[in-house]
Design a protein around this motif. Structure first.
Motif, PDB file in Angstrom:
ATOM      1  N   PRO A  33       0.857  -1.113  -0.034  1.00 36.54           N
ATOM      2  CA  PRO A  33      -0.019   0.005   0.134  1.00 36.54           C
ATOM      3  C   PRO A  33       0.951   1.421  -0.034  1.00 36.54           C
ATOM      4  N   TYR A  60      -4.024   5.929  -5.872  1.00 34.77           N
ATOM      5  CA  TYR A  60      -3.024   6.023  -4.800  1.00 34.77           C
ATOM      6  C   TYR A  60      -3.051   7.761  -4.947  1.00 34.77           C
ATOM      7  N   PHE A 164      -5.822   4.008  10.720  1.00 36.57           N
ATOM      8  CA  PHE A 164      -5.078   3.053   9.894  1.00 36.57           C
ATOM      9  C   PHE A 164      -4.310   1.793  10.258  1.00 36.57           C
ATOM     10  N   TYR A 188       2.890   8.385   4.323  1.00 37.54           N
ATOM     11  CA  TYR A 188       1.729   7.250   3.995  1.00 37.54           C
ATOM     12  C   TYR A 188       0.539   7.639   4.383  1.00 37.54           C
ATOM     13  N   TRP A 192      -2.838   7.848   2.295  1.00 39.34           N
ATOM     14  CA  TRP A 192      -4.021   7.191   2.326  1.00 39.34           C
ATOM     15  C   TRP A 192      -5.252   7.753   2.594  1.00 39.34           C
ATOM     16  N   LEU A 198      -8.547   4.666  -0.384  1.00 38.37           N
ATOM     17  CA  LEU A 198      -8.125   3.256  -0.001  1.00 38.37           C
ATOM     18  C   LEU A 198      -8.958   2.306  -0.471  1.00 38.37           C
TER      19      LEU A 198
END
Length: 293
Positions: A33, A60, A164, A188, A192, A198
């Motif tokens: 991810p 993304y 997350f 990150y 996300w 997501l």
């Protein structure tokens, strides 16, 4: 790495770059991810001689994040990569892929070998040996059961819960996450947290036709997608970099790869796992430079 937005058709993609735009191009395709910034350590070591271009792939960061599963079929993802290449000269000295980015890199090399001189894969899989391992009902089938969990409707909500926490547990399971500093984790989480990101990321798993057997219950060949070896042959020179401690992709996922490639070189890294580009960027950069020289 510097960030910008580029237009590909009617959509805008986020791209991270390092190095002189006049230098030979390296197209870097991240996996799940992660995001484009995952290439920063490698790009830092290669940008003296190359123009490193790392797009946030579909789903993304600030790139397009459609909700429909169909938007993440392999053909669309390959067209995205071609669109990035078109914006940066049309041809790469090498395409470098990791994890799901490796899947796109393989598909691009197979469909349009004229778009690159060389192919570099780090802990990523060609569809034929991967599907064979997934269907066997053995160790790789067991290791890949998480794919069915991710495909389930609502999985993205569970991954995002509690800051997350579920997603971080997934990427750290039996892996060394010592490279994830607080600053990198914040990057990150920013990626996300983009609206719809997501779901887009998980849709890569929903869109693939690959089938995963239950452990101990191998799938019959008739139940599997038809994958023709000649049609999926890799004709450009190919370097495979492999962290041997990977618990998500086991050695059986690369068995028989040499028979599918005109020219294959494999370099093993016994102290690395799935996140090898973070764990040994200097050593990997050296291998890539030598391969491209």
């Amino acid at each position: 790495m510097r960030r910008s937005m580029i237009d590909i058709g009617e959509e805008a993609f986020e791209v991270w770059e390092a190095g002189d735009p006049g230098a030979p191009l390296l197209l870097m395709l991240h996996g799940f991810p992660e995001h484009a910034g995952a290439w920063a350590e490698l790009a830092e070591r290669l940008s003296g001689a190359f123009h490193c271009v790392a797009p946030n792939q579909r789903g993304y960061g600030r790139s397009p994040r459609p909700a429909q599963v169909e938007a993440y079929r392999k053909g669309r993802l390959v067209r995205d990569a071609m669109g990035v290449l078109d914006r940066f000269g049309g041809r790469a000295r090498a395409v470098i892929g990791h994890d799901w980015g490796a899947s796109v890199a393989y598909a691009l090399a197979i469909a349009a070998p004229e778009r690159m001189d060389r192919l570099v894969i780090g802990n990523g899989v060609h569809p034929i040996p991967f599907q064979r391992a997934l269907a066997a009902g053995g160790a790789q089938s067991e290791a890949s059961r998480y794919i069915e969990t991710l495909r389930a409707e609502g999985s993205e909500a569970r991954l995002a819960a509690d800051g997350f926490a579920g997603l971080l547990r997934l990427v750290s399971a039996n892996m060394d996450l010592g490279w994830m500093t607080e600053a990198r984790r914040a990057e990150y989480v920013e990626a996300w947290s983009q609206p719809g990101a997501l779901r887009g990321m998980v849709n890569w798993y929903r869109a693939t036709p690959l089938q995963v057997a239950r452990p101990g219950e191998p799938l019959p060949e008739a139940a599997l997608p038809r994958l023709d070896a000649e049609a999926l042959r890799v004709r450009v020179p190919h370097l495979l970099l492999w962290g041997e401690r990977d618990t998500a992709l086991l050695p059986e996922t690369r068995e028989g790869l040499d028979a599918l490639c005109d020219s294959l070189r494999v370099q093993l890294f016994p102290d690395c796992d799935h996140w090898l580009f973070h764990q040994a960027p200097e050593a990997l950069a050296a291998q890539i430079r030598a391969f491209l020289d």
